[in-house]
Structures are given as structure tokens and as C-alpha cells.
Design a protein around this motif. Sequence first.
Motif, PDB file in Angstrom:
ATOM      1  N   UNK A  48     -33.614   9.466 -38.028  1.00 59.85           N
ATOM      2  CA  UNK A  48     -33.007  10.615 -38.715  1.00 59.85           C
ATOM      3  C   UNK A  48     -33.225  11.906 -37.933  1.00 59.85           C
ATOM      4  N   UNK A  49     -34.371  12.015 -37.302  1.00 58.61           N
ATOM      5  CA  UNK A  49     -34.643  13.199 -36.499  1.00 58.61           C
ATOM      6  C   UNK A  49     -33.728  13.239 -35.282  1.00 58.61           C
ATOM      7  N   UNK A  50     -33.482  12.079 -34.661  1.00 63.95           N
ATOM      8  CA  UNK A  50     -32.547  12.025 -33.535  1.00 63.95           C
ATOM      9  C   UNK A  50     -31.152  12.458 -33.985  1.00 63.95           C
ATOM     10  N   UNK A  51     -30.723  11.934 -35.139  1.00 63.66           N
ATOM     11  CA  UNK A  51     -29.400  12.305 -35.654  1.00 63.66           C
ATOM     12  C   UNK A  51     -29.329  13.800 -35.957  1.00 63.66           C
ATOM     13  N   UNK A  52     -30.408  14.364 -36.502  1.00 64.89           N
ATOM     14  CA  UNK A  52     -30.439  15.787 -36.819  1.00 64.89           C
ATOM     15  C   UNK A  52     -30.292  16.630 -35.558  1.00 64.89           C
ATOM     16  N   UNK A  53     -31.072  16.304 -34.527  1.00 67.69           N
ATOM     17  CA  UNK A  53     -31.002  17.067 -33.274  1.00 67.69           C
ATOM     18  C   UNK A  53     -29.624  16.896 -32.638  1.00 67.69           C
ATOM     19  N   UNK A  58     -24.747  19.285 -30.704  1.00 63.31           N
ATOM     20  CA  UNK A  58     -23.398  19.008 -30.236  1.00 63.31           C
ATOM     21  C   UNK A  58     -22.299  19.348 -31.241  1.00 63.31           C
ATOM     22  N   UNK A  59     -22.643  19.318 -32.536  1.00 68.83           N
ATOM     23  CA  UNK A  59     -21.605  19.501 -33.553  1.00 68.83           C
ATOM     24  C   UNK A  59     -21.875  20.691 -34.485  1.00 68.83           C
ATOM     25  N   UNK A  60     -23.053  21.321 -34.335  1.00 65.83           N
ATOM     26  CA  UNK A  60     -23.379  22.458 -35.172  1.00 65.83           C
ATOM     27  C   UNK A  60     -23.521  22.101 -36.636  1.00 65.83           C
ATOM     28  N   UNK A  61     -23.856  20.856 -36.921  1.00 66.01           N
ATOM     29  CA  UNK A  61     -23.972  20.382 -38.301  1.00 66.01           C
ATOM     30  C   UNK A  61     -25.441  20.130 -38.633  1.00 66.01           C
ATOM     31  N   UNK A  62     -25.856  20.558 -39.831  1.00 70.10           N
ATOM     32  CA  UNK A  62     -27.241  20.365 -40.263  1.00 70.10           C
ATOM     33  C   UNK A  62     -27.301  19.156 -41.199  1.00 70.10           C
ATOM     34  N   UNK A  63     -27.224  17.963 -40.615  1.00 71.81           N
ATOM     35  CA  UNK A  63     -27.331  16.749 -41.414  1.00 71.81           C
ATOM     36  C   UNK A  63     -27.855  15.623 -40.534  1.00 71.81           C
ATOM     37  N   UNK A  64     -28.119  14.480 -41.147  1.00 74.15           N
ATOM     38  CA  UNK A  64     -28.686  13.343 -40.420  1.00 74.15           C
ATOM     39  C   UNK A  64     -27.736  12.155 -40.380  1.00 74.15           C
ATOM     40  N   UNK A  65     -26.445  12.422 -40.473  1.00 70.70           N
ATOM     41  CA  UNK A  65     -25.454  11.356 -40.359  1.00 70.70           C
ATOM     42  C   UNK A  65     -25.283  11.007 -38.876  1.00 70.70           C
ATOM     43  N   UNK A 129     -41.140  13.512 -31.802  1.00 68.82           N
ATOM     44  CA  UNK A 129     -40.408  14.778 -31.791  1.00 68.82           C
ATOM     45  C   UNK A 129     -39.780  15.017 -30.418  1.00 68.82           C
ATOM     46  N   UNK A 130     -40.558  14.809 -29.357  1.00 71.99           N
ATOM     47  CA  UNK A 130     -40.026  15.020 -28.007  1.00 71.99           C
ATOM     48  C   UNK A 130     -38.903  14.036 -27.704  1.00 71.99           C
ATOM     49  N   UNK A 131     -39.044  12.797 -28.157  1.00 70.85           N
ATOM     50  CA  UNK A 131     -38.007  11.796 -27.920  1.00 70.85           C
ATOM     51  C   UNK A 131     -36.729  12.147 -28.672  1.00 70.85           C
ATOM     52  N   UNK A 132     -36.887  12.634 -29.896  1.00 68.27           N
ATOM     53  CA  UNK A 132     -35.711  13.029 -30.670  1.00 68.27           C
ATOM     54  C   UNK A 132     -34.976  14.173 -29.976  1.00 68.27           C
ATOM     55  N   UNK A 133     -35.732  15.114 -29.410  1.00 68.96           N
ATOM     56  CA  UNK A 133     -35.103  16.231 -28.689  1.00 68.96           C
ATOM     57  C   UNK A 133     -34.408  15.715 -27.439  1.00 68.96           C
TER      58      UNK A 133
END
Length: 599
Positions: A48-53, A58-65, A129-133
Amino acid sequence: MPVRREIPDQIVRRPLGDFSADPRVLILLGMALVIGGAATLAAAGLLRLIALVTNLSWFGALDTVPRSLAGITPSPWTVLIPVIGGLVIGLMARYGSEKIRGHGIPEAIEAILIGRSRMSAKVAVLKPVSSAISIGTGGPFGAEGPIIMTGGAIGSLFAQLFHLSDAERKALLVAGAAAGMTAIFGTPVAAVLLAVELLLFEWRPRSFVPVTAAVLTAAALRPLLFEAGPLFPFTSDPALPGWGLIACAGIGLLAGLLSGVLTTLLYRLEDAFEHLPLHWMWWPAIGGLFVGLGGLIEPRALGVGYDVIGDLLNGDLALRAVLLILVVKAAIWLVALASGTSGGVLAPLLILGGAMGWLAGLLLPGAHGFWALLGMAAMLGGTMRAPLTGALFAVELTGDVRILGALLAATVTAYAVTVLLLKRSILTEKLARRGQHITREYAVDPYALTRVREVMVREVDVLDAETGVAEAVATMEAGRHQAYPVVDGARRPVGLASRGQALHWTLEGGHGAERLGALVAGLPLATVHPDDVVAHALDVMTATGQGRLVVTDPESGVIVGLLTRRDLLQVRATTVRAETERRAFRAGLRIRRTTAPSR
């Protein structure tokens, strides 16, 4: 006079059996259930953190889809976003923990073999956290390496709360790592095999049972947090001709060669980064620049790329797209990984192997997806030197068990090629460059198979306990041994007299009229029995500092032999002969004998 150390309580004779398990394995099993659940939650949080970042960047969206990067429009942001991500990771590594650099599995191996299976809470937080970024800003990595390290950190931290041995803590560290992999991919059997082939460095009930318990916990919880069923549903009936398995082995050969090339290039690129006149903190940003440039050419090479794996299996890609994915993904993955950023290797290996197999399938019968799957499994098994994991991983990812034979042909061939071409794998070369030697060949300890009676000296020169010290010293000076057992009238040992003790008695003086038994009887004497395994004798020698052990009959206590360190070398010599001496036999007669050169 040197005082012989007491034998610690843990050096006890254990009942001999096929396995060394004891009831403590049940305690570890209970702990592993907790760790498996925690690692599964951590895996869900990481995805979910990867999806959030990804969505923010890339899409300017604040979600975890979850969103794929395949459809982004190339622009200057395509280059800038990975550079920013690399810069953030460099800062986190320098001012947080340097251990977050890399893809996670070598760091887990290092913690197991060198760090007493102790990992820090800082790594458990900073690594995901670093991997998600890294992945969210376009890094061409998978989430499995980071979650393996994060799950391992969870297992290690939990284990550190209790009084456990290093070996027990290792079992729980690996349990967390394997549970994390299961949660990401839904491959419990492959996760257990990965633990055995890559992380545990043993196959014992003490570790196998807890790891399996954690993996099954993750498998049970996964449907509640992720989609149920195989990650990449795929079925194929290639109807291979008679030479089909040869073609499968050919895919393994290609995968092994490609793996060797990629591994060599990776560490040459790492050497190139080492020569840069910049602090390593800036290297991930440089890697990000190459990632962004690759994204301008082929956006599908960015990010995790699970959608690309599905397209390769289903044949939904054109020839040009597959070629671009293979070349661009390989290039940006190698540069980014060499730069020391954070991310995993399993997903990139699957994509690269899949693209290679897809292209080879143009010349082979059957669907492209079948050969792509073989390429994925072979690349994974060969690069990580884990052929069984590669085969079962592909089966569990797709849910198609009918092609297991073909998968084994491919993965074992790739494994054979890589172990012959390269002495180290992509996972262990980094540790070797840090001065650590690792061997991944499992074998039964010959010292655990050999009995003391097979190597002990049976004709033992002894000294009578009633002998005067002066006479005993003269006997030892004239004799040929370094130490002599001292026995009573019934030949039961009461002590051990050495030349060093004799010299001390002579220099000290005043012992000439004393009886030898009176001087040595006050010191503890470590003994072993003829039916003890030599491994137990080694433990006793290590614990007491004695280089010679008296061998006694377990019933009468009478001395029946002496075991020295020199005798123990016979066990090693026998093992070496079994490995190096080559003989040919015909009708039971030896007809040729050659000895291999020493290695």
C-alpha cells in the motif's frame, strides 16, 4: 599449574537419532505463528505504501489503488521523479541506516551468518519506507527483497525479546522473511524452499518447522488482505514433442548464460560507482537519472512491473515491446541496483527471464507464454542458485502444476550453468567483497556420523596412580607421548598427566615423594565413551580446552582408549578421500585409480 575448565552443563550426551529436535521446537513454532502474522501485515503495508508513493509521484492522487506506469506519457518528469526518489533514499541511508542500501537478501544473509541473527528496529522501519520510495518513483524493482529483509527484522526483533540461542533466533528471522515472501506472492512452498536453499544454511526440524508455521500463517491470512488465488493465473498445455525437454533445458542454458552476464555487469557497475569522486549518498540519484532516461524509451520498464509479467504469460505483447522491455529493464535495473538504492530482485529477474523465454519461444512449438514462464523460473533458479525454489515458485505463481517437469529441466540447467560459470551468485558476491566467505553446499557433518571407537587409540600407555611423582616424571620424560592417563588399580582413570605438568612439578619441587594420583585426582577429567559420536567429543574438547580425551567403558568406567586431536583428523582425511579418489570397478575388481588434484 594449569587448571582444566569444568565442562559446561550444555555439553551433555544426547540420545542419538536421525534428527536433533527437542521440545523447544514447539516454543519456536508458537513464536513463528506470531511472526508470520506480523510479517503478513508488514507486507500488506509495504504494497500500500508503494501504491501511495506511485500515485503521488506520477498521478498526483492521494490513494493506495495500484496503478501501472505503462501508460504514462514520457515527459521531463519521467526523468526527474526517479532522480528525486534516489536523492531521498541516499539521504535516508546516510543519516538513517546504511543497511537499507541494496536489495535486502544479501543483508539478511549477512545478519544470519555474521550478525548473530540480530537486526535493528531502525532497519525494520527504514527498509520498507526506502523501498516504497524507490519503487514508487519508478525504480525497476520488486517488493519481495525489502519484505524479506523487513519480515526478517520483525522475526529477529521478536526473538530478541526472549532468551534464545543464535540458532533459534536465526530460525525466527528466516520465518519472518519467508512469511513476508508468501504474503507478497502467495507461494508458501516456494518460500519454504527459498528459506532452505538460501537463508537457513541447514535443514533441521528446529528451523524447518517454525519457518513452515510462519509461512502457513501468512498463506492463511493472505486472502483477507490480498486477492486470493495465484498471482498470475495461467494454464498451458504445450503438447511438447519428444525432444521437448531438451528445448526446456535449452531455455535453462540461455537463462544461465544471461544470468552470468547480468551478474558480471552488475558488479562491474558497482566498481564503476566506487570510483566516482562523489559520496555514495549521491549514487542513488545518479541511478535514478538512468532509470528516468530508460522510462522515456519504455515506460513499462519502470516500477514493479507485475502487469508486464502477466502480459508476457498471456502473450499480449508485440515483438518490439518485448525487445525494448528486455534491453531497457536490464539496463536501468543494473545501474540502479549498482548505485546502492533500495529494492528487490525477484520481480526484475522474472521479467528479464520471461522476456528471454518469450523471444526464444518464437522458434519453438507452443504458446509464447509457456516459454516465458520457463524463462522466468530458470532465471530465478539460476541467478539465485535455488533451482527448486524457481520451479515451485513458477507453479504456485500460475497455479499450473502440469509443467513441473519442464520447469525442473529449465531451472536445474540454469543452475548448473551459473555454478560452473561463476563462483559467487548475485546475492553472495557482495558479501565476498566485504571479506566474508560463504558456502551454500549442504552436507551431513562427518563428525556426527563417526563413532569415537572408529578413530580412538586402543593401546594406551598409562601411569599408575600409586606411582611416585618423581618416577612418573622420569617415565614421561623418557616416553613418546605428550600426556598419559593416570589410572587406579582397576584401570579406572583418575586424571591426566602431561609433560607440561611434569615440568611444573619439577620446577616447583617438593612433590617427589607424593603419589601421582593425589596430584591429578583433584582436577576434573573429561571422558567420552566408545559409542559417542566424534562431534560430541569435539564439543567436550572445545569446552574443556583438553586436546586429549580418555575413552572409558560406560558400564565399568575402565579405560578402553584415548582420543586426540590428531585422531580427529582421520575423519577429515576420510571425507577428502571420498571426494577426490576416483576408482573404476569391473566384476568387483578395481581396475583403475586416479586421485583428483587438491582443490
